[in-house]
Design an enzyme around this catalytic site. Sequence first.
Site, PDB file in Angstrom:
ATOM      1  N   GLU A  69       0.783  -1.235   0.000  1.00 11.07           N
ATOM      2  CA  GLU A  69       0.000   0.000   0.000  1.00 11.07           C
ATOM      3  C   GLU A  69       0.811   1.278   0.000  1.00 11.07           C
ATOM      4  O   GLU A  69       0.250   2.341  -0.159  1.00 11.07           O
ATOM      5  CB  GLU A  69      -1.050   0.024   1.112  1.00 11.07           C
ATOM      6  CG  GLU A  69      -0.530   0.072   2.523  1.00 11.07           C
ATOM      7  CD  GLU A  69      -0.273  -1.303   3.072  1.00 11.07           C
ATOM      8  OE1 GLU A  69       0.704  -1.930   2.593  1.00 11.07           O
ATOM      9  OE2 GLU A  69      -1.008  -1.750   3.970  1.00 11.07           O
ATOM     10  N   TYR A  78       5.967  -4.463  12.643  1.00  9.01           N
ATOM     11  CA  TYR A  78       4.717  -3.773  12.355  1.00  9.01           C
ATOM     12  C   TYR A  78       4.252  -2.939  13.551  1.00  9.01           C
ATOM     13  O   TYR A  78       4.375  -3.359  14.694  1.00  9.01           O
ATOM     14  CB  TYR A  78       3.634  -4.784  11.946  1.00  9.01           C
ATOM     15  CG  TYR A  78       2.423  -4.089  11.400  1.00  9.01           C
ATOM     16  CD1 TYR A  78       2.581  -3.106  10.438  1.00  9.01           C
ATOM     17  CD2 TYR A  78       1.143  -4.380  11.854  1.00  9.01           C
ATOM     18  CE1 TYR A  78       1.503  -2.421   9.944  1.00  9.01           C
ATOM     19  CE2 TYR A  78       0.050  -3.707  11.362  1.00  9.01           C
ATOM     20  CZ  TYR A  78       0.239  -2.728  10.418  1.00  9.01           C
ATOM     21  OH  TYR A  78      -0.837  -2.034   9.938  1.00  9.01           O
TER      22      TYR A  78
END
Length: 705
Positions: A17, A307
């Site tokens: 993304e 993350y």
Amino acid sequence: MAKKTKKTKKIHLLIVESPAKAKTIQKYLGNGYGVTASIGHLFDLPRSRLAINIDNNFEPEYITIRGKAKILKEILKEAKKAECILLASDNDREGEAISYHIKNAIQNKFPDIQVKRIVFNEITPVAIQKAVESPMDIDINKVNAQKARRILDRLVGYKLSPILWKKVKNGLSAGRVQSVALKLICERDKEVEAFIPQEYWTIDAHLKKGKKTFIAQLFQYKGEKPEIKNKEETQKLIDQFKGKEFVVTDLKQKEKVTKPLAPYTTSKLQQAAATRLGYTSRKTMRIAQSLYEGVNIGAERRGLITYVRTDSTRVADSAIEAVRGFISDHYPEDLPDKPNVYAIGKKAQDAHEAIRPTYIEQIPEEVKSSLTPEQFKIYSLIWERFVSSQMKPVKSKNITLEMKCGDGLFKASATKILEKGFYKVLKLLAPKGKSVSLPSLSEGDILQCFDLTGDQHFTQGPSYFNDASIIKALEEKGVGRPSTYAPIISVLIDRYYVVRKNKRLKATVLGKIISDMLTKTFPDIIDVNFTANVEKKLDEVETKGEPWVKMISEFFTPFNQKVEYVMEHLESIKGVLDEETDFTCEKCGRPMVKKLGRYGFFIACTGFPECMNSKAVPLADCPKPECNGKIIAKRKQNKRGKVFYGCTNYPECDFVTYFPPTKVKCPRCGFFLVERSDKKRGEYKVCVNPECDYIHQLEAEKSSV
Ligand SMILES: [Zn+2]
Ligand SMILES: [Zn+2]
Ligand SMILES: [Zn+2]
């Protein structure tokens, strides 16, 4: 028989993304792989209408997001050339939904292309290689949980906002979770404002033993805790101790063990960055995301941390092994026999690991030159917290000394660190406060007192929320999730329901009105427990595959009935807030009123919309001699637009102050008072005149009301 592909042909296409992430991953994969970025979601609900079919299982109508058609076209063009597509958006609900929609778009056009999903928790060559080798299917439960949240938020927003338009003011909007956060902020504001700070004083004895000096504080007088209310009482007491001897009556030593803390979750990182660095949660997330997606370190490009959206403190075994190796190399005596284990919060979904460095040997100082100063600081926090979490505790000794002087007992204490343990690795996270040491003494020793001083204090009440404490409160109450803490605060500020002033979050007048109205009319919807329960149900859609339509319809039916009732019955307060003023419109001669606008109060002509004349609310009279101007709020013409207060006769009059003016006039010089605040006093008012030293204590004003 397999067709031979030319070596240059890209047979695998990865779709991520963000371009930064694409860049990092592209470096890890050889020829035969292409990487492209979707720049977030490509499909969403349209902005202009509800787009949810309430009569048909709440089916949402997704459209290509405005401005994203070109990206979609590009992706489809690339996809056509590929033999296999690997969807590699972030490993959470949003990422899963992004992948799901792209998959559908590709397969609608090219049903024969294989589309798979890959997930990873860090962007390193090993993790990416492993992910590419084990492609999976889309996790439809995750997609459904994201969809359910989106639909729920849309329904609440689209139903509540028209109520606000009709009853309060056009153009307002209300959201599901933000309204709960707003309510918490309003409640806290009330508590803070109701608190009356009390003045009290403490007395310090400055003592000497040989060459060493130290300070002891009076903690008992005639056997009781002293309550010293003012300067006079302080002086009276000081006089009693003057010239008397101080005798050591007690000496206590206690050993203390301080354990390191668990590695960061999203909320804990946001809190630490707010407290230590003064960063907003949005800023912290932006910087952390860039560290996760990849940074150029010399010739290499690396994802420096795992993350960033997680509510778990879990750490992969391989990372524990790596950090223990690092500690054993650099701090061998501080390596525990077994890895430290941390409890994982009950509410945690535990889908991810804690936030930790991907390469433990990459110590912050070594990568400093490759990072921006902000990236360096966030990376340092994460690195220090993770390494320290696997080190031995700190051992220290607390020493407390009691001394008698006349009717008073004085106390001094100090801490001596015996084993530094995990403190050795802390720099940015090093404990604050200076260390105090005491001379070696024993009972019966007599000390020389060379000074006695009094200190003024004010009792501390509850504090306004700040970025750190509101996130802590939301997390503790189970409202919001790692991905939503930062947006919740941003939305409230963008809508001008809350302002951030001196790092504190306060509700605006508008925010208070809306919160009061929603609390009265929809007590259950913006109830903390109710919202926490909705979040839990969304988690169950994700983890247990609970049917989302059922969950939404159970919520929607009673909610919608309530909306209709309120629309019909609630009295409008539109215009009720307008206040008459002495102003007459200079353009049309009609009277002017004080109105509540998007950004606070302003003065508007009652001839609106025929006459559009409006102006800023005068906050005080200009104190400059011969100037009859008014002081109004102005905004600097630069990017940050800092607010200041200047005269309406500018440029003839250049009077300016950066502190908010009040209507109160200084009893000494006649200038107006301004609002100020500091840690010691809390909020108070002072004279704006630099030649005048008048201070108006807040509690004096409160007690006279
Ligand atoms: Zn007018
Ligand atoms: Zn002036
Ligand atoms: Zn004054």
